[in-house]
Design a protein around this motif. Structure first.
Motif, mmCIF file in Angstrom:
data_model
loop_
_atom_site.group_PDB
_atom_site.id
_atom_site.type_symbol
_atom_site.label_atom_id
_atom_site.label_comp_id
_atom_site.label_asym_id
_atom_site.label_seq_id
_atom_site.Cartn_x
_atom_site.Cartn_y
_atom_site.Cartn_z
ATOM 1 N N TYR A 181 38.769 41.954 64.437
ATOM 2 C CA TYR A 181 39.301 43.244 64.030
ATOM 3 C C TYR A 181 38.414 44.413 64.435
ATOM 4 N N LEU A 182 37.287 44.110 65.084
ATOM 5 C CA LEU A 182 36.377 45.157 65.520
ATOM 6 C C LEU A 182 36.614 45.487 66.997
ATOM 7 N N ASN A 183 37.193 46.625 67.244
ATOM 8 C CA ASN A 183 37.464 47.100 68.599
ATOM 9 C C ASN A 183 36.273 47.949 69.019
ATOM 10 N N LEU B 146 38.302 44.293 52.706
ATOM 11 C CA LEU B 146 38.725 45.555 53.303
ATOM 12 C C LEU B 146 40.059 45.405 54.033
ATOM 13 N N SER B 147 40.863 44.434 53.595
ATOM 14 C CA SER B 147 42.130 44.156 54.270
ATOM 15 C C SER B 147 43.130 45.303 54.121
ATOM 16 N N SER B 148 42.998 46.132 53.097
ATOM 17 C CA SER B 148 43.896 47.282 52.955
ATOM 18 C C SER B 148 43.135 48.596 53.144
ATOM 19 N N PHE B 149 42.008 48.528 53.797
ATOM 20 C CA PHE B 149 41.099 49.651 54.021
ATOM 21 C C PHE B 149 41.369 50.210 55.412
ATOM 22 N N HIS B 150 42.385 51.030 55.544
ATOM 23 C CA HIS B 150 42.831 51.506 56.855
ATOM 24 C C HIS B 150 42.002 52.702 57.324
ATOM 25 N N THR B 151 41.326 52.539 58.430
ATOM 26 C CA THR B 151 40.366 53.526 58.928
ATOM 27 C C THR B 151 40.801 54.108 60.277
ATOM 28 N N TYR B 152 42.023 54.566 60.360
ATOM 29 C CA TYR B 152 42.596 55.039 61.616
ATOM 30 C C TYR B 152 41.825 56.180 62.281
ATOM 31 N N SER C 35 30.486 37.424 52.202
ATOM 32 C CA SER C 35 31.751 37.414 52.936
ATOM 33 C C SER C 35 32.359 38.811 52.964
ATOM 34 N N ILE C 36 33.074 39.064 54.046
ATOM 35 C CA ILE C 36 33.731 40.357 54.216
ATOM 36 C C ILE C 36 35.019 40.158 55.007
ATOM 37 N N ASN C 37 36.105 40.721 54.492
ATOM 38 C CA ASN C 37 37.395 40.667 55.163
ATOM 39 C C ASN C 37 37.601 42.017 55.846
ATOM 40 N N LEU C 38 37.586 42.013 57.157
ATOM 41 C CA LEU C 38 37.696 43.244 57.945
ATOM 42 C C LEU C 38 39.105 43.499 58.464
ATOM 43 N N ARG C 39 40.078 42.775 57.959
ATOM 44 C CA ARG C 39 41.435 42.841 58.507
ATOM 45 C C ARG C 39 42.008 44.256 58.579
ATOM 46 N N GLY C 40 41.713 45.127 57.627
ATOM 47 C CA GLY C 40 42.273 46.474 57.609
ATOM 48 C C GLY C 40 41.485 47.496 58.410
ATOM 49 N N ILE C 41 40.337 47.106 58.901
ATOM 50 C CA ILE C 41 39.463 48.031 59.620
ATOM 51 C C ILE C 41 40.035 48.343 61.007
ATOM 52 N N LEU D 68 38.680 47.578 46.272
ATOM 53 C CA LEU D 68 39.138 48.665 47.139
ATOM 54 C C LEU D 68 40.589 48.467 47.567
ATOM 55 N N SER D 69 41.356 47.703 46.788
ATOM 56 C CA SER D 69 42.722 47.352 47.188
ATOM 57 C C SER D 69 43.659 48.551 47.265
ATOM 58 N N THR D 70 43.384 49.611 46.529
ATOM 59 C CA THR D 70 44.242 50.801 46.587
ATOM 60 C C THR D 70 43.534 51.976 47.239
ATOM 61 N N PHE D 71 42.423 51.717 47.845
ATOM 62 C CA PHE D 71 41.608 52.734 48.498
ATOM 63 C C PHE D 71 42.132 52.922 49.917
ATOM 64 N N ALA D 72 42.574 54.118 50.267
ATOM 65 C CA ALA D 72 43.169 54.356 51.586
ATOM 66 C C ALA D 72 42.510 55.549 52.269
ATOM 67 N N PRO D 73 41.389 55.338 52.929
ATOM 68 C CA PRO D 73 40.664 56.437 53.572
ATOM 69 C C PRO D 73 41.175 56.751 54.981
#
Length: 106
Positions: A99-101, A45-51, A68-74, A19-24
């Motif tokens: 990274y979970l607010n 999901l480090s580049s998975f920006h969910t604004y 394992s899961i990288n939530l950095r972009g969440i 999902l490196s180029t996936f920008a939802p």
């Protein structure tokens, strides 16, 4: 509202997902997006920006093989529903929840 609800739901044989180029960025509903991906072992999901995200209910439910899961972009600052987000993720040994607010989650 833009939805990715159940996008990969029950993809039981899926083991990897790039999902490196996936920008939802405009998506509001991610509920059950990966639900039932039983053999998925890791997610970055480090580049998975969910604004715009508001619903992440059961996003990873029944990902029983997820280790394992990288939530950095969440971005969960607007999310109001996180129920069952990691329910039944039996092999997930650790989770960096920094990274979970959860301020708006009820």
């Amino acid at each position: 509202a833009i939805s990715m609800r159940q996008m990969f739901c029950n993809c039981k044989n899926l083991t990897t997902l790039n999902l490196s180029t996936f920008a939802p960025v405009m998506v509001t509903d991610f509920s059950q997006m990966f639900g039932g991906c039983e053999n998925l072992q890791s997610l970055d999901l480090s580049s998975f920006h969910t604004y715009a995200a508001k619903n992440m209910e059961a996003m990873f439910i029944n990902c029983i093989g997820l280790q394992s899961i990288n939530l950095r972009g969440i971005d969960t600052s607007r999310v109001t529903n996180m129920k069952y987000m990691f329910c039944n993720c039996k092999k997930l040994a650790s989770l960096d929840a920094r990274y979970l607010n959860t301020v708006n989650a009820t």
